[in-house]
Design a protein around this motif. Structure first.
Motif, PDB file in Angstrom:
ATOM      1  N   ARG A  52       0.822  -1.214   0.000  1.00 52.17           N
ATOM      2  CA  ARG A  52       0.000   0.000   0.000  1.00 52.17           C
ATOM      3  C   ARG A  52       0.857   1.266   0.000  1.00 52.17           C
ATOM      4  O   ARG A  52       0.493   2.282  -0.592  1.00 52.17           O
ATOM      5  CB  ARG A  52      -0.918   0.013   1.232  1.00 52.17           C
ATOM      6  CG  ARG A  52      -2.036  -1.018   1.156  1.00 52.17           C
ATOM      7  CD  ARG A  52      -3.066  -0.779   2.255  1.00 52.17           C
ATOM      8  NE  ARG A  52      -4.102  -1.794   2.219  1.00 52.17           N
ATOM      9  CZ  ARG A  52      -4.081  -2.907   2.957  1.00 52.17           C
ATOM     10  NH1 ARG A  52      -3.071  -3.113   3.794  1.00 52.17           N
ATOM     11  NH2 ARG A  52      -5.048  -3.787   2.874  1.00 52.17           N
ATOM     12  N   ASN A  73      -2.950  -1.444  -5.128  1.00 53.99           N
ATOM     13  CA  ASN A  73      -2.503  -0.482  -4.120  1.00 53.99           C
ATOM     14  C   ASN A  73      -2.893   0.961  -4.482  1.00 53.99           C
ATOM     15  O   ASN A  73      -3.331   1.241  -5.610  1.00 53.99           O
ATOM     16  CB  ASN A  73      -1.001  -0.626  -3.875  1.00 53.99           C
ATOM     17  CG  ASN A  73      -0.180  -0.012  -4.991  1.00 53.99           C
ATOM     18  OD1 ASN A  73      -0.663   0.135  -6.099  1.00 53.99           O
ATOM     19  ND2 ASN A  73       1.065   0.319  -4.703  1.00 53.99           N
ATOM     20  N   PRO A  74      -2.767   1.892  -3.513  1.00 53.86           N
ATOM     21  CA  PRO A  74      -3.176   3.299  -3.769  1.00 53.86           C
ATOM     22  C   PRO A  74      -2.468   3.932  -4.971  1.00 53.86           C
ATOM     23  O   PRO A  74      -3.068   4.737  -5.682  1.00 53.86           O
ATOM     24  CB  PRO A  74      -2.810   4.005  -2.465  1.00 53.86           C
ATOM     25  CG  PRO A  74      -2.906   2.940  -1.419  1.00 53.86           C
ATOM     26  CD  PRO A  74      -2.435   1.669  -2.075  1.00 53.86           C
ATOM     27  N   SER A 121     -10.847   2.532  -8.379  1.00 52.28           N
ATOM     28  CA  SER A 121     -10.748   2.328  -6.931  1.00 52.28           C
ATOM     29  C   SER A 121     -10.366   0.884  -6.656  1.00 52.28           C
ATOM     30  O   SER A 121     -10.545  -0.014  -7.500  1.00 52.28           O
ATOM     31  CB  SER A 121     -12.079   2.661  -6.263  1.00 52.28           C
ATOM     32  OG  SER A 121     -13.073   1.706  -6.643  1.00 52.28           O
ATOM     33  N   ARG A 122      -9.810   0.661  -5.481  1.00 53.09           N
ATOM     34  CA  ARG A 122      -9.425  -0.710  -5.121  1.00 53.09           C
ATOM     35  C   ARG A 122     -10.638  -1.613  -5.145  1.00 53.09           C
ATOM     36  O   ARG A 122     -10.573  -2.752  -5.638  1.00 53.09           O
ATOM     37  CB  ARG A 122      -8.778  -0.712  -3.736  1.00 53.09           C
ATOM     38  CG  ARG A 122      -8.268  -2.073  -3.276  1.00 53.09           C
ATOM     39  CD  ARG A 122      -7.541  -1.953  -1.921  1.00 53.09           C
ATOM     40  NE  ARG A 122      -7.020  -3.247  -1.513  1.00 53.09           N
ATOM     41  CZ  ARG A 122      -7.714  -4.176  -0.847  1.00 53.09           C
ATOM     42  NH1 ARG A 122      -9.003  -3.905  -0.514  1.00 53.09           N
ATOM     43  NH2 ARG A 122      -7.160  -5.312  -0.511  1.00 53.09           N
ATOM     44  N   GLU A 147      -4.368   2.907  -7.861  1.00 52.43           N
ATOM     45  CA  GLU A 147      -5.634   3.642  -7.928  1.00 52.43           C
ATOM     46  C   GLU A 147      -5.417   5.023  -8.546  1.00 52.43           C
ATOM     47  O   GLU A 147      -6.173   5.459  -9.419  1.00 52.43           O
ATOM     48  CB  GLU A 147      -6.216   3.789  -6.515  1.00 52.43           C
ATOM     49  CG  GLU A 147      -6.754   2.505  -5.922  1.00 52.43           C
ATOM     50  CD  GLU A 147      -7.339   2.739  -4.543  1.00 52.43           C
ATOM     51  OE1 GLU A 147      -8.547   2.497  -4.371  1.00 52.43           O
ATOM     52  OE2 GLU A 147      -6.592   3.194  -3.646  1.00 52.43           O
ATOM     53  N   SER A 148      -4.369   5.734  -8.063  1.00 48.25           N
ATOM     54  CA  SER A 148      -4.091   7.090  -8.562  1.00 48.25           C
ATOM     55  C   SER A 148      -3.689   7.073 -10.032  1.00 48.25           C
ATOM     56  O   SER A 148      -4.086   7.945 -10.802  1.00 48.25           O
ATOM     57  CB  SER A 148      -2.979   7.722  -7.722  1.00 48.25           C
ATOM     58  OG  SER A 148      -2.598   8.961  -8.254  1.00 48.25           O
ATOM     59  N   CYS A 156       3.063   1.392  -8.892  1.00 41.91           N
ATOM     60  CA  CYS A 156       1.792   0.682  -8.993  1.00 41.91           C
ATOM     61  C   CYS A 156       2.052  -0.809  -8.753  1.00 41.91           C
ATOM     62  O   CYS A 156       2.884  -1.418  -9.450  1.00 41.91           O
ATOM     63  CB  CYS A 156       1.158   0.873 -10.363  1.00 41.91           C
ATOM     64  SG  CYS A 156       0.879   2.589 -10.783  1.00 41.91           S
TER      65      CYS A 156
END
Length: 751
Positions: free
Chosen positions: A18, A37-38, A47-48, A41-42, A23
């Motif tokens: 995370r 992981n975040p 979204s997860r 997502e970015s 990525c």
């Protein structure tokens, strides 16, 4: 304990995934996402929660690459085929847009379950940086290639590492052939020593060195201003950079200037205009023979001449001395001089402050104004005659207006007299008809003469300097201004672009403004002043003329440009000058305004610097056979008698004529009938000639080429503009059978 350790390890792994800046996507063997992981997502925009359980190829692989291809994109074998490899491929955002990524796949086991971890890094910024670097290199190459000066880089041993194409003019060979060579391989021994010495100075001092260098074999770069500078690398000088600026022409110009100065000294000696050079202590340095002759200096008079007081009065001496110290450039200052024999004469002085043999001196010329003053006296005597001429011109304009109103009835009289003469030929009244005809023709000639006098002549434009125009006007008015005790100040802008104007007309405008100011100051107590200024405002040259007179009262400010309006006493003015001036300025596409300034009258004249005379368009003329037998014509005229007269002349030429009295009837006729000729009056109520012609061009364009305009409005500016644009034949009233016949000959035949 083992369960605790496994749980702890899973928590640590989850925390690492995370918090990773890259990525990280974890999938099972079937390719379904089990961790997102975040950073993912970015980057991808999912979204997860939306990513967990989704097929990775459906999630981040563009549709066009999901089957795999030969370019290194996502393989048909899925993630297992990429194990142990680091590849670049294309990924897809949630919005469908694509971007480059670097991908690394690792394998992991959890019990009997197999997982794959995809670590991705967005390469967009790196790719953009690479593209920017390539673009920067391309710009540098373009800059070097197109630079108008020589540019090079060489090592500390003097070998050229880089050289732009302009350096070929310095090397005497293509620049690329000089890479790797030193100055010794290219230039003569003397030039090599010079270059080596200047390179040494840069290496030893670490400073910029700018020197002039001469190359005997070069053409364009025979003389160069060479700027050398150190190029540092890791805080040590590793290169020598240089710019070669061609100053060959500057050097040659300097040589020509020196030669010109030598010639100038010789010319000054032989110049027919009296010239003197005076040092800052008012001591005479040079006085050419023309000056000595004007002052009456003969053989043996040298000592007396050097001690002689040139000015006739002490006041003149003090005034000129003060001006010479205050102003470095003066033209046309008047004073009185005294010759060696004691005789006094008027003179005009002009001078410049220049450098002469290392010191600032005054170079002056003196013109004897004796003959000029005599001419000014004669000019003053002719002014009354000029005033009378102005009144006669005003009368001529009035007569021209009256003549214009006579055009329509005269057209009928002239035409009917011609017809009457033909009808009475061979009878006892034939002589009476001939007399009527001759009298009518005489009236027509008189009218045409008045119209020709009143019709404005197109400006005969040429390139002139605005300041010179003002000086010329002030020169003519100088006697009257001076005798009236009026001081004239000028503030002329330097470097004004030339105007394209009619010099005679514009000179008359400026003279009118000056004379108006002079007359306004006649009853004003001294000091009386007129100031003329020039400047460049945008694309216009602005001339401001102001005086310190009583100004223009507010209640008549809007009337001063009206013809015949004047506030001057009877016999002093006619009120024509400003109206004439405004017309001339507007014909030059300029503006003449009275400014709302306090303290006297302030006129502003603005003229466009690109104003130029408009060439008259050529009118196409298609010659056709004379005679109109079997042809038709339409006559449009709101004056029945004039229309009948035109129709009669056309009928005698063999035309079948239809006559209508207005534009509406003409439209009906033109819409249903094809005419070989259309004779149309220019000015009619409701639909006039221009409006009818525009309707024809839009509705029945084939009839436009058969239009002839009949008019007596030869002075109106709007009529003149329309006729110029239309390019159609024009018959001016009063007309004759011959003018009608000539117009017919220019028409294109109807299809």
């Amino acid at each position: 304990m083992e369960q605790f350790d496994a749980a702890c390890a899973d928590a640590i792994l989850a925390s690492v995934i995370r918090s990773s800046l890259d990525c990280i996507i974890v999938t099972d063997e079937a390719g379904r996402v089990v961790e997102f992981n975040p950073a993912a997502e970015s980057t991808f925009g999912y979204s997860r929660a939306a990513a967990i359980g989704a097929e990775i190829s459906e999630l981040i692989i563009p549709p066009r690459l999901r089957g795999g291809d030969a370019s290194g994109a996502y393989p048909a074998g899925g993630l297992p085929s990429l194990l142990g490899r680091r590849v670049e491929q294309t990924a897809m955002h949630a919005d469908g847009s694509e971007f480059p990524v670097e991908l690394a796949i690792t394998e992991a086991w959890s019990g009997s379950r197999r997982f794959f971890t995809a670590c991705l890094r967005d390469l967009s910024e790196r790719r953009a940086a690479d593209a920017a670097l390539l673009a920067s290199q391309a710009r540098l190459e373009a800059f070097m290639k197109h630079a108008p000066i020589g540019m090079y880089l060489k090592d500390t041993d003097g070998r050229y590492l880089m050289a732009n194409p302009e350096m070929a003019k310095v090397f005497g060979r293509p620049a690329e052939q000089s890479i790797g060579l030193s100055a010794a391989d290219i230039f003569s021994p003397e030039e090599v020593a010079m270059i080596a010495e200047n390179d040494r100075r840069v290496l030893e001092t670490g400073q910029v060195v700018a020197v002039e260098e001469f190359l005997s074999e070069a053409l364009d770069y025979a003389w160069s201003l060479v700027v050398r500078f150190p190029v540092w690398e890791d805080q040590e000088q590793a290169r020598i950079g240089g710019f070669d600026i061609d100053i060959t022409e500057l050097k040659r110009s300097a040589e020509r200037l020196a030669e010109s100065e030598r010639r100038f000294r010789a010319v000054t000696h032989h110049h027919p205009v009296p010239v003197v050079f005076i040092d800052p202590r008012n001591q005479l340095i040079v006085a050419n023979p023309a000056f000595r002759e004007m002052m009456g200096v003969g053989a043996g008079d040298e000592e007396r001449f050097l001690k002689h007081r040139w000015f006739a009065t002490r006041e003149d001496y003090r005034r000129i001395n003060a001006l010479s110290r205050e102003l470095s450039r003066v033209d046309g200052v008047e004073a009185h001089f005294r010759r060696l024999d004691g005789s006094v004469f008027p003179a005009s002085l002009s001078w410049r402050h220049v450098e002469w043999d290392g010191q600032q001196v005054i170079v002056g010329s003196i013109l004897d104004l004796t003959a000029t003053k005599a001419a000014e006296a004669a000019l003053a005597r002719s002014r009354e005659a000029l005033a009378q001429s102005e009144r006669l011109n005003a009368l001529g304009s009035l007569l021209a207006g009256v003549s214009h109103e006579l055009n329509n009835p005269l057209a009928v009289v002239v035409g009917q007299a011609m017809v009457l003469e033909e009808l009475l030929a061979g009878t006892e009244n034939a002589d009476r008809a001939a007399r009527i005809k001759r009298a009518a023709e005489r009236c027509a000639r008189i009218v045409q003469t008045f119209l020709a006098m009143a019709r404005e002549r197109p400006p005969q434009r040429r390139s002139v300097d605005a300041n010179d125009l003002i000086r010329a006007a002030l020169d003519i008015a100088s006697y009257g201004l001076r005798t009236a005790g009026i001081e004239v100040g000028t503030r002329f802008a330097d470097g004004l672009p030339p105007l394209q104007v009619d010099p005679d007309q514009m000179h008359q405008v400026l003279f009118n403004l000056v004379v108006n100011a002079q007359q306004a100051l006649q009853d004003v107590p001294e000091p009386r002043r007129i100031v003329v200024e020039t400047s460049l405002v945008g694309s216009e040259i602005e001339i401001l003329l102001s005086d310190n007179g009583p100004g223009v009262p507010p209640d008549i400010r809007n009337r001063i440009f009206e013809p015949f309006f004047t506030t001057k006493p009877q016999g002093v003015g006619t009120g024509i000058g400003l109206a004439f001036s405004l017309g001339v300025v507007q014909a030059h596409k300029g503006r003449l305004d009275l400014l709302d300034n306090a303290g006297g009258a302030h006129f502003r004249l603005r003229l466009p610097v690109e104003a130029a005379a408009v060439a008259q368009p050529e009118r196409g003329q298609t010659q056709v056979a004379k005679g109109g037998v079997g042809r038709t014509a339409l006559v449009v005229d709101d004056e029945p008698d004039v229309g009948e007269m035109v129709a009669l002349f056309l009928e005698t030429e063999g035309f079948t004529v239809t006559t209508v009295a207005d534009g509406a009837s003409a439209k009906q006729a033109l819409a249903t009938t094809t005419f070989d000729a259309v004779f149309c009056d220019l000015r009619m109520p409701h639909t006039d000639g221009p409006a009818l012609y525009e309707w024809v061009r839009d509705t029945v364009p084939q009839a436009a080429d058969r239009f002839v305009f009949v008019t007596g409005d030869t002075l109106g500016s709007s009529a003149a503009r329309f006729l110029e644009q239309a390019g159609r034949p024009v018959v001016e009233k009063p007309f004759s059978r011959e003018t009608i016949r000539q117009a017919i000959a220019t028409l294109s035949p109807a299809p």
